[in-house]
Scaffold this motif. Structure first.
Motif, PDB file in Angstrom:
ATOM      1  N   VAL A   1       0.819  -1.213   0.000  1.00  0.00           N
ATOM      2  CA  VAL A   1       0.000   0.000   0.000  1.00  0.00           C
ATOM      3  C   VAL A   1       0.857   1.269   0.000  1.00  0.00           C
ATOM      4  CG1 VAL A   1      -1.919  -1.153   1.141  1.00  0.00           C
ATOM      5  CG2 VAL A   1      -0.298   0.160   2.505  1.00  0.00           C
ATOM      6  N   VAL A   2       2.175   1.108   0.065  1.00  0.00           N
ATOM      7  CA  VAL A   2       3.082   2.262   0.088  1.00  0.00           C
ATOM      8  C   VAL A   2       3.442   2.642  -1.346  1.00  0.00           C
ATOM      9  CG1 VAL A   2       5.354   3.089   0.815  1.00  0.00           C
ATOM     10  CG2 VAL A   2       4.014   1.634   2.340  1.00  0.00           C
ATOM     11  N   GLU A   3       3.162   3.891  -1.690  1.00  0.00           N
ATOM     12  CA  GLU A   3       3.498   4.406  -3.028  1.00  0.00           C
ATOM     13  C   GLU A   3       4.968   4.797  -3.106  1.00  0.00           C
ATOM     14  OE1 GLU A   3       1.314   4.993  -5.766  1.00  0.00           O
ATOM     15  OE2 GLU A   3      -0.180   3.829  -4.665  1.00  0.00           O
ATOM     16  N   SER A   4       5.454   5.469  -2.060  1.00  0.00           N
ATOM     17  CA  SER A   4       6.844   5.913  -2.009  1.00  0.00           C
ATOM     18  C   SER A   4       7.157   6.446  -0.621  1.00  0.00           C
ATOM     19  CB  SER A   4       7.110   7.004  -3.059  1.00  0.00           C
ATOM     20  OG  SER A   4       6.326   8.156  -2.803  1.00  0.00           O
ATOM     21  N   VAL A   5       8.430   6.737  -0.409  1.00  0.00           N
ATOM     22  CA  VAL A   5       8.879   7.407   0.811  1.00  0.00           C
ATOM     23  C   VAL A   5       9.655   8.628   0.346  1.00  0.00           C
ATOM     24  CG1 VAL A   5      10.321   7.243   2.860  1.00  0.00           C
ATOM     25  CG2 VAL A   5       9.003   5.256   2.111  1.00  0.00           C
ATOM     26  N   VAL A   6       9.278   9.796   0.860  1.00  0.00           N
ATOM     27  CA  VAL A   6       9.888  11.048   0.420  1.00  0.00           C
ATOM     28  C   VAL A   6      10.199  11.923   1.635  1.00  0.00           C
ATOM     29  CG1 VAL A   6       8.689  11.014  -1.812  1.00  0.00           C
ATOM     30  CG2 VAL A   6       7.663  12.222   0.118  1.00  0.00           C
ATOM     31  N   THR A   7      10.947  12.969   1.378  1.00  0.00           N
ATOM     32  CA  THR A   7      11.205  13.984   2.393  1.00  0.00           C
ATOM     33  C   THR A   7      10.224  15.126   2.159  1.00  0.00           C
ATOM     34  OG1 THR A   7      13.528  13.374   2.458  1.00  0.00           O
ATOM     35  CG2 THR A   7      12.958  15.528   3.328  1.00  0.00           C
ATOM     36  N   ALA A   8       9.605  15.586   3.221  1.00  0.00           N
ATOM     37  CA  ALA A   8       8.600  16.641   3.102  1.00  0.00           C
ATOM     38  C   ALA A   8       9.221  17.928   2.591  1.00  0.00           C
ATOM     39  CB  ALA A   8       7.935  16.894   4.453  1.00  0.00           C
ATOM     40  N   SER A   9       8.565  18.485   1.587  1.00  0.00           N
ATOM     41  CA  SER A   9       8.903  19.845   1.173  1.00  0.00           C
ATOM     42  C   SER A   9       8.145  20.766   2.134  1.00  0.00           C
ATOM     43  CB  SER A   9       8.457  20.057  -0.276  1.00  0.00           C
ATOM     44  OG  SER A   9       7.061  19.867  -0.394  1.00  0.00           O
ATOM     45  N   GLU A  10       7.984  21.985   1.767  1.00  0.00           N
ATOM     46  CA  GLU A  10       7.228  22.889   2.632  1.00  0.00           C
ATOM     47  C   GLU A  10       5.799  22.375   2.776  1.00  0.00           C
ATOM     48  OE1 GLU A  10       6.084  27.598   3.054  1.00  0.00           O
ATOM     49  OE2 GLU A  10       7.055  26.882   1.239  1.00  0.00           O
ATOM     50  N   VAL A  11       5.325  22.298   4.016  1.00  0.00           N
ATOM     51  CA  VAL A  11       3.954  21.866   4.293  1.00  0.00           C
ATOM     52  C   VAL A  11       3.118  23.116   4.539  1.00  0.00           C
ATOM     53  CG1 VAL A  11       2.462  20.531   5.824  1.00  0.00           C
ATOM     54  CG2 VAL A  11       4.761  19.679   5.254  1.00  0.00           C
ATOM     55  N   ILE A  12       2.133  23.332   3.698  1.00  0.00           N
ATOM     56  CA  ILE A  12       1.283  24.519   3.759  1.00  0.00           C
ATOM     57  C   ILE A  12       0.032  24.190   4.584  1.00  0.00           C
ATOM     58  CG2 ILE A  12      -0.001  26.235   2.420  1.00  0.00           C
ATOM     59  CD1 ILE A  12       3.046  26.134   1.814  1.00  0.00           C
ATOM     60  N   PRO A  13      -0.187  24.888   5.695  1.00  0.00           N
ATOM     61  CA  PRO A  13      -1.380  24.633   6.512  1.00  0.00           C
ATOM     62  C   PRO A  13      -2.666  24.887   5.721  1.00  0.00           C
ATOM     63  CG  PRO A  13       0.174  26.042   7.682  1.00  0.00           C
ATOM     64  CD  PRO A  13       0.658  25.937   6.263  1.00  0.00           C
ATOM     65  N   VAL A  14      -3.713  24.151   6.057  1.00  0.00           N
ATOM     66  CA  VAL A  14      -5.015  24.289   5.414  1.00  0.00           C
ATOM     67  C   VAL A  14      -6.005  24.793   6.467  1.00  0.00           C
ATOM     68  CG1 VAL A  14      -6.891  23.080   4.234  1.00  0.00           C
ATOM     69  CG2 VAL A  14      -4.516  22.421   3.796  1.00  0.00           C
ATOM     70  N   PRO A  15      -6.592  25.969   6.234  1.00  0.00           N
ATOM     71  CA  PRO A  15      -7.548  26.501   7.215  1.00  0.00           C
ATOM     72  C   PRO A  15      -8.705  25.536   7.448  1.00  0.00           C
ATOM     73  CG  PRO A  15      -7.003  28.161   5.570  1.00  0.00           C
ATOM     74  CD  PRO A  15      -6.415  26.855   5.090  1.00  0.00           C
ATOM     75  N   LEU A  16      -9.119  25.402   8.697  1.00  0.00           N
ATOM     76  CA  LEU A  16     -10.254  24.577   9.117  1.00  0.00           C
ATOM     77  C   LEU A  16     -10.068  23.079   8.866  1.00  0.00           C
ATOM     78  CD1 LEU A  16     -13.155  26.919   7.926  1.00  0.00           C
ATOM     79  CD2 LEU A  16     -12.088  26.818  10.177  1.00  0.00           C
ATOM     80  N   ALA A  17      -8.831  22.647   8.646  1.00  0.00           N
ATOM     81  CA  ALA A  17      -8.573  21.215   8.451  1.00  0.00           C
ATOM     82  C   ALA A  17      -8.712  20.493   9.784  1.00  0.00           C
ATOM     83  CB  ALA A  17      -7.170  21.008   7.890  1.00  0.00           C
ATOM     84  N   GLU A  18      -8.948  19.202   9.698  1.00  0.00           N
ATOM     85  CA  GLU A  18      -9.012  18.373  10.907  1.00  0.00           C
ATOM     86  C   GLU A  18      -7.677  18.426  11.632  1.00  0.00           C
ATOM     87  OE1 GLU A  18     -10.306  14.424  10.093  1.00  0.00           O
ATOM     88  OE2 GLU A  18     -11.675  15.120   8.555  1.00  0.00           O
ATOM     89  N   PRO A  19      -7.674  18.211  12.935  1.00  0.00           N
ATOM     90  CA  PRO A  19      -6.427  18.299  13.711  1.00  0.00           C
ATOM     91  C   PRO A  19      -5.314  17.374  13.224  1.00  0.00           C
ATOM     92  CG  PRO A  19      -8.312  18.236  15.185  1.00  0.00           C
ATOM     93  CD  PRO A  19      -8.840  17.989  13.798  1.00  0.00           C
ATOM     94  N   ARG A  20      -5.639  16.237  12.640  1.00  0.00           N
ATOM     95  CA  ARG A  20      -4.618  15.295  12.150  1.00  0.00           C
ATOM     96  C   ARG A  20      -3.915  15.785  10.889  1.00  0.00           C
ATOM     97  NH1 ARG A  20      -7.466  10.024  11.547  1.00  0.00           N
ATOM     98  NH2 ARG A  20      -8.819  10.866  13.103  1.00  0.00           N
ATOM     99  N   VAL A  21      -4.519  16.748  10.190  1.00  0.00           N
ATOM    100  CA  VAL A  21      -3.974  17.238   8.918  1.00  0.00           C
ATOM    101  C   VAL A  21      -3.002  18.379   9.182  1.00  0.00           C
ATOM    102  CG1 VAL A  21      -4.528  18.285   6.687  1.00  0.00           C
ATOM    103  CG2 VAL A  21      -6.050  16.543   7.667  1.00  0.00           C
ATOM    104  N   ALA A  22      -1.725  18.149   8.838  1.00  0.00           N
ATOM    105  CA  ALA A  22      -0.705  19.188   9.010  1.00  0.00           C
ATOM    106  C   ALA A  22      -0.788  20.206   7.887  1.00  0.00           C
ATOM    107  CB  ALA A  22       0.681  18.561   9.049  1.00  0.00           C
ATOM    108  N   GLY A  23      -1.295  19.786   6.737  1.00  0.00           N
ATOM    109  CA  GLY A  23      -1.410  20.667   5.583  1.00  0.00           C
ATOM    110  C   GLY A  23      -1.262  19.893   4.295  1.00  0.00           C
ATOM    111  N   VAL A  24      -0.844  20.586   3.256  1.00  0.00           N
ATOM    112  CA  VAL A  24      -0.613  19.962   1.955  1.00  0.00           C
ATOM    113  C   VAL A  24       0.823  20.243   1.521  1.00  0.00           C
ATOM    114  CG1 VAL A  24      -3.033  20.022   1.208  1.00  0.00           C
ATOM    115  CG2 VAL A  24      -1.550  21.968   0.721  1.00  0.00           C
ATOM    116  N   ALA A  25       1.321  19.367   0.656  1.00  0.00           N
ATOM    117  CA  ALA A  25       2.685  19.519   0.143  1.00  0.00           C
ATOM    118  C   ALA A  25       2.716  19.074  -1.308  1.00  0.00           C
ATOM    119  CB  ALA A  25       3.663  18.683   0.971  1.00  0.00           C
TER     120      ALA A  25
END
Length: 144
Positions: A21-45
């Motif tokens: 079920v693993v597509e890949s393993v990567v290093t996070a680029s900048e993670v952009i917060p998403v307003p009103l996202a659930e607490p588990r969501v750090a943002g999008v990248a």
């Protein structure tokens, strides 16, 4: 029949995810917060010209707000045809295990029991097998 598992670490605990079920393993680029996202969501990248939702694994386990900094390891999985990056401290290895996951015991904290499908033995240590869908889906969606 042997099954492959990706072994990773979050919050000082090793855990396993089925490698298929693993597509890949990567290093996070900048993670952009998403307003009103659930607490588990750090943002999008950004991931190879795609946008992925970044989930803070320990935020789900400890039931706290997400926080993922640039440079963190992400295990990229697909759930319901969407890509998610599961933020972990370290990715160790891919290991083979012939035994089926057994029931999780009381030694595991409630957060780990909530996202796990069982436990396998790797190098004489019990390792929780994590269900990526349990990490990315909201509790309300899981109950539906």
């Amino acid at each position: 029949m042997d099954k492959l598992y990706l072994i990773a670490e979050a919050g000082g605990s090793n855990f396993a995810i089925e490698a298929d079920v693993v597509e890949s393993v990567v290093t996070a680029s900048e993670v952009i917060p998403v307003p009103l996202a659930e607490p588990r969501v750090a943002g999008v990248a950004a991931l190879r010209s795609k946008v992925i939702t970044v989930i803070d694994t320990m935020a789900v386990i400890d039931d706290r707000p997400a926080s993922v900094e640039k440079g963190r390891s992400l295990v990229v999985v697909k759930v319901d045809d969407f890509l998610y990056g599961l933020a972990v401290d370290t990715v160790h290895d891919v290991r083979e295990c012939s035994a089926r996951p057994e029931r999780l015991g009381a030694a595991f904290e409630p957060g780990w029991r909530r996202i796990s499908t069982g436990v396998i033995e790797i190098d004489d240590h019990a390792v929780a097998v994590v269900d990526p869908a349990a990490l990315v889906l909201a509790p309300e969606a899981e109950a539906a």
